[in-house]
Design an enzyme around this catalytic site. Structure first.
Site, PDB file in Angstrom:
ATOM      1  N   HIS A  20     -64.427  37.091 -98.724  1.00 57.87           N
ATOM      2  CA  HIS A  20     -63.905  36.583 -99.995  1.00 57.87           C
ATOM      3  C   HIS A  20     -62.938  35.444 -99.713  1.00 57.87           C
ATOM      4  O   HIS A  20     -62.284  35.407 -98.674  1.00 57.87           O
ATOM      5  CB  HIS A  20     -63.240  37.699-100.801  1.00 57.87           C
ATOM      6  CG  HIS A  20     -64.233  38.591-101.477  1.00 57.87           C
ATOM      7  ND1 HIS A  20     -64.613  38.428-102.794  1.00 57.87           N
ATOM      8  CD2 HIS A  20     -64.961  39.624-101.003  1.00 57.87           C
ATOM      9  CE1 HIS A  20     -65.524  39.331-103.104  1.00 57.87           C
ATOM     10  NE2 HIS A  20     -65.752  40.076-102.031  1.00 57.87           N
ATOM     11  N   HIS A  70     -69.183  40.517-110.912  1.00 56.82           N
ATOM     12  CA  HIS A  70     -67.774  40.748-111.246  1.00 56.82           C
ATOM     13  C   HIS A  70     -67.192  39.566-112.030  1.00 56.82           C
ATOM     14  O   HIS A  70     -66.425  39.742-112.969  1.00 56.82           O
ATOM     15  CB  HIS A  70     -66.951  40.929-109.970  1.00 56.82           C
ATOM     16  CG  HIS A  70     -67.200  42.208-109.241  1.00 56.82           C
ATOM     17  ND1 HIS A  70     -66.895  43.445-109.766  1.00 56.82           N
ATOM     18  CD2 HIS A  70     -67.714  42.433-107.998  1.00 56.82           C
ATOM     19  CE1 HIS A  70     -67.205  44.380-108.891  1.00 56.82           C
ATOM     20  NE2 HIS A  70     -67.700  43.799-107.811  1.00 56.82           N
ATOM     21  N   ASP A  93     -72.231  40.522-106.275  1.00 55.99           N
ATOM     22  CA  ASP A  93     -70.794  40.247-106.273  1.00 55.99           C
ATOM     23  C   ASP A  93     -70.432  39.265-107.393  1.00 55.99           C
ATOM     24  O   ASP A  93     -69.373  39.369-108.010  1.00 55.99           O
ATOM     25  CB  ASP A  93     -70.348  39.688-104.916  1.00 55.99           C
ATOM     26  CG  ASP A  93     -68.948  40.139-104.540  1.00 55.99           C
ATOM     27  OD1 ASP A  93     -68.105  40.273-105.432  1.00 55.99           O
ATOM     28  OD2 ASP A  93     -68.692  40.362-103.341  1.00 55.99           O
ATOM     29  N   HIS A 133     -69.186  39.742 -94.544  1.00 58.68           N
ATOM     30  CA  HIS A 133     -69.047  39.434 -95.972  1.00 58.68           C
ATOM     31  C   HIS A 133     -67.602  39.028 -96.219  1.00 58.68           C
ATOM     32  O   HIS A 133     -66.679  39.773 -95.882  1.00 58.68           O
ATOM     33  CB  HIS A 133     -69.397  40.695 -96.777  1.00 58.68           C
ATOM     34  CG  HIS A 133     -69.172  40.590 -98.251  1.00 58.68           C
ATOM     35  ND1 HIS A 133     -70.212  40.439 -99.143  1.00 58.68           N
ATOM     36  CD2 HIS A 133     -68.044  40.663 -99.012  1.00 58.68           C
ATOM     37  CE1 HIS A 133     -69.730  40.418-100.382  1.00 58.68           C
ATOM     38  NE2 HIS A 133     -68.410  40.554-100.326  1.00 58.68           N
ATOM     39  N   TYR A 136     -58.233  44.766-103.164  1.00 54.77           N
ATOM     40  CA  TYR A 136     -59.679  44.695-103.394  1.00 54.77           C
ATOM     41  C   TYR A 136     -59.996  43.601-104.415  1.00 54.77           C
ATOM     42  O   TYR A 136     -59.430  43.588-105.512  1.00 54.77           O
ATOM     43  CB  TYR A 136     -60.151  46.055-103.889  1.00 54.77           C
ATOM     44  CG  TYR A 136     -61.619  46.320-103.831  1.00 54.77           C
ATOM     45  CD1 TYR A 136     -62.332  46.225-102.635  1.00 54.77           C
ATOM     46  CD2 TYR A 136     -62.310  46.717-104.973  1.00 54.77           C
ATOM     47  CE1 TYR A 136     -63.684  46.514-102.581  1.00 54.77           C
ATOM     48  CE2 TYR A 136     -63.672  47.015-104.930  1.00 54.77           C
ATOM     49  CZ  TYR A 136     -64.349  46.901-103.729  1.00 54.77           C
ATOM     50  OH  TYR A 136     -65.700  47.190-103.677  1.00 54.77           O
TER      51      TYR A 136
END
Length: 336
Positions: free
Chosen positions: A197, A18, A15, A195, A286
């Site tokens: 963010h 990115h 991740d 998971h 997203y």
């Protein structure tokens, strides 16, 4: 002391890819992996940000082929499971076979939260090949707890070792997380993972809510490096878990050192909640769309806010990165 063992899954080298435009090198993968392994992290995920075979015009090209990163890291990982991410439609079973040949011991097969059926053959193959196999449901805020249970059962029937739920947009609150994890825990006999963010600044709180509802696998990254405003910050999470008496099996001080001495120098910018990453969480977009959106905004003379709000309104999901430019072009034409 809380009796459940909490398994820490580090995804800095996946991740986090990115956030650095997929520029990790083999030497960097070795340094990060070796540090994490010595700190006691159980699973270390290495792939292009969009999974193995993600290096492309649509998702962004990798600076160095990911199989080289996987192979290099496998030489220094002694205890952890070297893990890869696979998105059906981007990566194939042949890509997964190649990753296993280069040292991968586990795979997380990721689909949109309502599309678990497209991963059945990949999960079945991985299990038969001897890989530790995870079913990974992305954009979990876009489905009800009941729908998530239905989809998780598809992964379970295919042979997954655990089910991972992803708040890919950083949209959920602790109450949202509790409802979904509790529903899974009550309906599926497999372990549950989470998971998160940090687009709304809630990733540690959401991860703790998941654990309190029975999740035993938690994703995190060093310095929170990841798409959008980043992921749950591993050194913070583990320090908090230790304070609360959970057994993670990791050395929190060692993790702090990896984050500060190895990962932070690799970062292209501080992982903070800026307006555009905040909007990802606000609009439910997203997280990996962020850098693509910034580029499109600059190209078409727009603000990232205009594009992100429209992407959220249209319900865009992972895999539709090509639509970001289309949306930006349409918006720019409206202003002429």
């Amino acid at each position: 002391m809380n009796t459940n063992k909490i398994h820490i899954v580090d995804t800095t080298l996946r991740d986090g890819s990115h956030a650095v435009s997929h520029s990790f090198t083999a030497d960097q993968a070795v340094a990060v992996s070796e540090g994490l392994d010595k700190a006691g992290v159980e699973m270390i995920e290495i792939s292009h940000g969009d999974g193995i075979a993600g290096s492309s015009l649509n998702y962004g090209f990798s600076k160095q082929p990911e199989m080289e990163l996987i192979k290099a890291a496998s030489g220094v990982i002694k205890n952890a499971k070297l893990t890869v991410l696979l998105l059906p439609g981007i990566g194939t079973i042949e890509d997964l076979r190649m990753a296993q040949e280069n040292g991968a011991a586990a795979v997380r097969v990721a689909t949109h939260v309502t599309e678990a059926d497209i991963a059945i053959q990949h999960i079945s193959w991985a299990k038969q090949a001897g890989l530790f196999t995870v079913g990974f449901l992305m954009m979990a805020h876009m489905a009800t707890p009941e729908k998530i249970v239905e989809q998780a059962k598809i992964f379970a029937d295919a042979g997954a070792d655990y089910i991972n739920l992803a708040d890919s947009a950083g949209y959920m609150t602790p109450e949202d997380v509790r409802a979904r994890i509790a529903a899974l825990k009550n309906a599926v006999s497999l372990p549950i993972g989470f998971h998160s963010h940090n687009n709304l600044g809630l990733s540690v709180a959401n991860s703790l809510a998941a654990v309190e509802e029975g999740a035993t696998y938690i994703d995190a990254t060093c310095r929170g490096l990841g798409a959008g405003a980043g992921n749950t910050q591993i050194e913070v999470l583990c320090a908090v878990m230790e304070r609360l008496g959970y057994n993670t099996g990791v050395n929190s001080f060692a993790l702090m050192d990896v984050a500060e001495d190895i990962v932070e120098p690799l970062m292209q910018r501080p992982q903070v909640i800026r307006t555009d990453s905040l909007l990802l969480g606000y609009a439910g977009v997203y997280s990996s769309f962020l850098l693509h959106t910034r580029r499109a905004a600059e190209k078409y003379g727009l603000t990232p806010r205009e594009i992100l709000v429209e992407l959220g309104r249209r319900g865009m999901v992972g895999g539709q990165e090509d639509m970001i430019v289309d949306v930006a072009y349409e918006l720019s034409r409206k202003g002429t």
